[in-house]
Design an enzyme around this catalytic site. Structure first.
Site, PDB file in Angstrom:
ATOM      1  N   LYS A  34       0.824  -1.211   0.000  1.00 39.88           N
ATOM      2  CA  LYS A  34       0.000   0.000   0.000  1.00 39.88           C
ATOM      3  C   LYS A  34       0.857   1.260   0.000  1.00 39.88           C
ATOM      4  CE  LYS A  34      -3.823   2.119   2.610  1.00 39.88           C
ATOM      5  NZ  LYS A  34      -4.631   2.015   3.856  1.00 39.88           N
ATOM      6  N   THR A 125       3.754 -12.967  14.911  1.00 30.80           N
ATOM      7  CA  THR A 125       4.726 -12.430  15.864  1.00 30.80           C
ATOM      8  C   THR A 125       4.653 -13.163  17.190  1.00 30.80           C
ATOM      9  OG1 THR A 125       5.259 -10.458  17.192  1.00 30.80           O
ATOM     10  CG2 THR A 125       2.992 -10.684  16.449  1.00 30.80           C
ATOM     11  N   ASP A 126       5.765 -13.187  17.915  1.00 28.68           N
ATOM     12  CA  ASP A 126       5.764 -13.792  19.242  1.00 28.68           C
ATOM     13  C   ASP A 126       4.966 -12.955  20.247  1.00 28.68           C
ATOM     14  OD1 ASP A 126       7.518 -11.657  19.472  1.00 28.68           O
ATOM     15  OD2 ASP A 126       9.186 -12.826  20.279  1.00 28.68           O
ATOM     16  N   GLU A 127       4.622 -11.724  19.863  1.00 25.25           N
ATOM     17  CA  GLU A 127       3.875 -10.864  20.785  1.00 25.25           C
ATOM     18  C   GLU A 127       2.470 -11.380  21.063  1.00 25.25           C
ATOM     19  OE1 GLU A 127       4.256  -6.610  20.539  1.00 25.25           O
ATOM     20  OE2 GLU A 127       5.995  -6.781  19.212  1.00 25.25           O
ATOM     21  N   TYR A 153      -1.976  -3.939  18.820  1.00 24.67           N
ATOM     22  CA  TYR A 153      -1.206  -4.574  17.743  1.00 24.67           C
ATOM     23  C   TYR A 153      -1.184  -6.084  17.901  1.00 24.67           C
ATOM     24  CZ  TYR A 153       2.866  -6.677  15.570  1.00 24.67           C
ATOM     25  OH  TYR A 153       3.693  -7.538  14.882  1.00 24.67           O
ATOM     26  N   ALA A 155      -3.037  -7.983  19.698  1.00 17.30           N
ATOM     27  CA  ALA A 155      -4.391  -8.537  19.641  1.00 17.30           C
ATOM     28  C   ALA A 155      -4.858  -8.698  18.200  1.00 17.30           C
ATOM     29  CB  ALA A 155      -5.354  -7.649  20.414  1.00 17.30           C
ATOM     30  N   SER A 156      -4.517  -7.721  17.352  1.00 15.85           N
ATOM     31  CA  SER A 156      -4.921  -7.815  15.945  1.00 15.85           C
ATOM     32  C   SER A 156      -4.190  -8.948  15.235  1.00 15.85           C
ATOM     33  CB  SER A 156      -4.668  -6.484  15.231  1.00 15.85           C
ATOM     34  OG  SER A 156      -3.283  -6.222  15.072  1.00 15.85           O
ATOM     35  N   LYS A 157      -2.938  -9.171  15.582  1.00 13.37           N
ATOM     36  CA  LYS A 157      -2.179 -10.270  14.969  1.00 13.37           C
ATOM     37  C   LYS A 157      -2.692 -11.622  15.468  1.00 13.37           C
ATOM     38  CE  LYS A 157       0.926 -10.116  12.554  1.00 13.37           C
ATOM     39  NZ  LYS A 157       0.981 -10.134  11.066  1.00 13.37           N
ATOM     40  N   ASN A 182      11.856 -10.570  17.600  1.00 17.39           N
ATOM     41  CA  ASN A 182      12.210  -9.264  17.033  1.00 17.39           C
ATOM     42  C   ASN A 182      13.278  -9.405  15.945  1.00 17.39           C
ATOM     43  OD1 ASN A 182      10.715  -8.507  19.373  1.00 17.39           O
ATOM     44  ND2 ASN A 182      11.717  -6.518  19.347  1.00 17.39           N
ATOM     45  N   ASN A 183      12.989  -8.839  14.774  1.00 12.86           N
ATOM     46  CA  ASN A 183      13.952  -8.855  13.671  1.00 12.86           C
ATOM     47  C   ASN A 183      14.812  -7.597  13.686  1.00 12.86           C
ATOM     48  OD1 ASN A 183      12.854 -10.711  10.798  1.00 12.86           O
ATOM     49  ND2 ASN A 183      12.245 -11.053  12.917  1.00 12.86           N
ATOM     50  N   VAL A 209      15.036   5.779  25.730  1.00 12.49           N
ATOM     51  CA  VAL A 209      14.863   4.400  26.184  1.00 12.49           C
ATOM     52  C   VAL A 209      13.679   4.349  27.137  1.00 12.49           C
ATOM     53  CG1 VAL A 209      15.911   2.497  27.464  1.00 12.49           C
ATOM     54  CG2 VAL A 209      17.312   3.870  25.896  1.00 12.49           C
ATOM     55  N   TYR A 210      12.741   3.453  26.872  1.00  9.38           N
ATOM     56  CA  TYR A 210      11.567   3.323  27.731  1.00  9.38           C
ATOM     57  C   TYR A 210      11.945   2.806  29.126  1.00  9.38           C
ATOM     58  CZ  TYR A 210       8.083   3.990  24.012  1.00  9.38           C
ATOM     59  OH  TYR A 210       7.283   4.504  23.024  1.00  9.38           O
ATOM     60  N   ASN A 252      17.037  -4.208  26.374  1.00  9.52           N
ATOM     61  CA  ASN A 252      17.065  -3.038  25.498  1.00  9.52           C
ATOM     62  C   ASN A 252      18.235  -2.109  25.811  1.00  9.52           C
ATOM     63  OD1 ASN A 252      14.786  -3.975  24.251  1.00  9.52           O
ATOM     64  ND2 ASN A 252      13.392  -2.509  25.190  1.00  9.52           N
TER      65      ASN A 252
END
Length: 340
Positions: A34, A125-127, A153, A155-157, A182-183, A209-210, A252
């Protein structure tokens, strides 16, 4: 063999296209994208003139456009990378994630049913598994781990995965699903952790950084991921889910410090910002199934992969410097404030 690759102008999709054209020179690869903010046509510049490659700008939610393409190309395999994938953006605007990640998946599978297909592969995804506690390093996600999502995100996957499995059971659609960690690697959009830190460090900007940066992720070099999907679509068992992990768990904050070290930048650039809502603490993939059934193992050690990635960003500044502007910049400032 004709393979439709959706989301092929994005990070993993483009790397998969490069891999497939090289590994299977007789295949025809048709890319649908898209070209939203994360889809970059310049990423595909090196293959646009390849006689075995075709690019089509289309939305996977556009049933008419998708059906037309299936009528033209008669694909054997569809590999669906197309997805809204950034957790922060899903918190800002969940609706677009539900539309693309769920309804777009439905349109693709309906086209597969209508026109016939040898395999539909869903890149997940592993999420979808939620997260793991930091104090239990023995725990890892397997294909049997219950779905327990944390963000719009994920939940949609997860919803898309369940829909894919339902189409297999109800309609007999020949499907496979892969769930990756994570890639990282070339052409990674600079809103994600590693490319964001590389770009900011190169420009001597703050490195946001979070929280305290203690969240742990399992990092997978993108080329290894592409090889795994190649194996799954050719040799994977129909109806099965395969976890793809890198065996590279890192915090991280340690990744950010490693990037600073590799670029000879001071750690004083690191700035801790308010943690993300519902931030998962740890992901860890157990890839035993894909190893036992298909012989796949990750080939790239993180120390080697991160150096390759940093070198790529050093050699391709035009690519990411062009991106860090406009809509992305506006989003960046909303999330992290005016960091200089």
């Amino acid at each position: 063999m004709t393979i439709i690759v959706t989301g092929g102008a994005g990070f993993i999709g483009s790397n998969f296209i490069f891999h497939m054209l090289e590994a299977h020179p007789g295949y025809r690869i048709v890319c649908i994208d898209k070209l939203t903010y994360a889809g970059n046509l310049s990423t595909l510049a090196r293959v646009m003139c390849d006689t075995n490659f075709r690019f089509v700008r289309a939305d996977i939610c556009d049933r008419k456009a998708i059906y037309k393409l299936f009528e033209e190309e008669h694909p054997n395999i569809v590999v669906n990378f197309a997805a809204e994938s950034h957790v922060d953006r899903s918190i800002e605007n969940p609706e677009v994630f539900l539309q693309t990640n769920i309804l777009g998946t439905q349109v693709l599978m309906d086209a597969c049913r209508k026109y016939g297909i040898d395999r539909y592969h869903q890149v997940s995804t592993d999420e979808v598994y939620g997260d793991l506690p930091l104090d239990r390093p023995d725990l890892m996600f397997t294909e049997e781990t219950p779905i327990h999502t944390s963000s719009p995100y994920s939940a949609s996957k997860a919803a898309a995965d369940l829909l894919v499995l339902a189409y297999h059971r109800t309609f007999g659609l020949p499907i496979t699903i892969s769930r990756c960690s994570n890639n990282y690697g070339p052409y990674h959009f600079p809103e994600k952790l590693i490319p964001l830190m590389i770009a900011n460090a190169l420009n001597d900007k703050k490195l946001p950084v979070y929280g305290e940066g203690l969240n742990v992720r399992d990092w997978l070099y993108v080329a290894d991921h592409c090889k795994a999907i190649d194996l799954i679509i050719h040799k994977g068992k129909v109806g099965e889910i395969y976890n793809i992990g890198g065996h590279n768990e890192m915090r991280n904050i340690d990744i950010v410090k490693l990037i600073c070290k590799n670029l000879d930048k001071p750690e004083s650039l690191i700035t801790y910002v308010t943690d993300r809502k519902g931030h998962d603490m740890r992901y860890a993939i157990d890839p035993t199934k894909i190893h036992d059934e298909l012989g796949w193992l990750p080939e790239t050690k993180f120390a080697d992969g991160i150096k390759l990635t940093i070198d790529w960003y050093l050699d391709n500044r035009d690519w990411w410097e062009t991106i860090i502007s406009g809509e992305y910049r506006n989003y960046y400032e909303r999330m992290y404030g005016e960091l200089q």
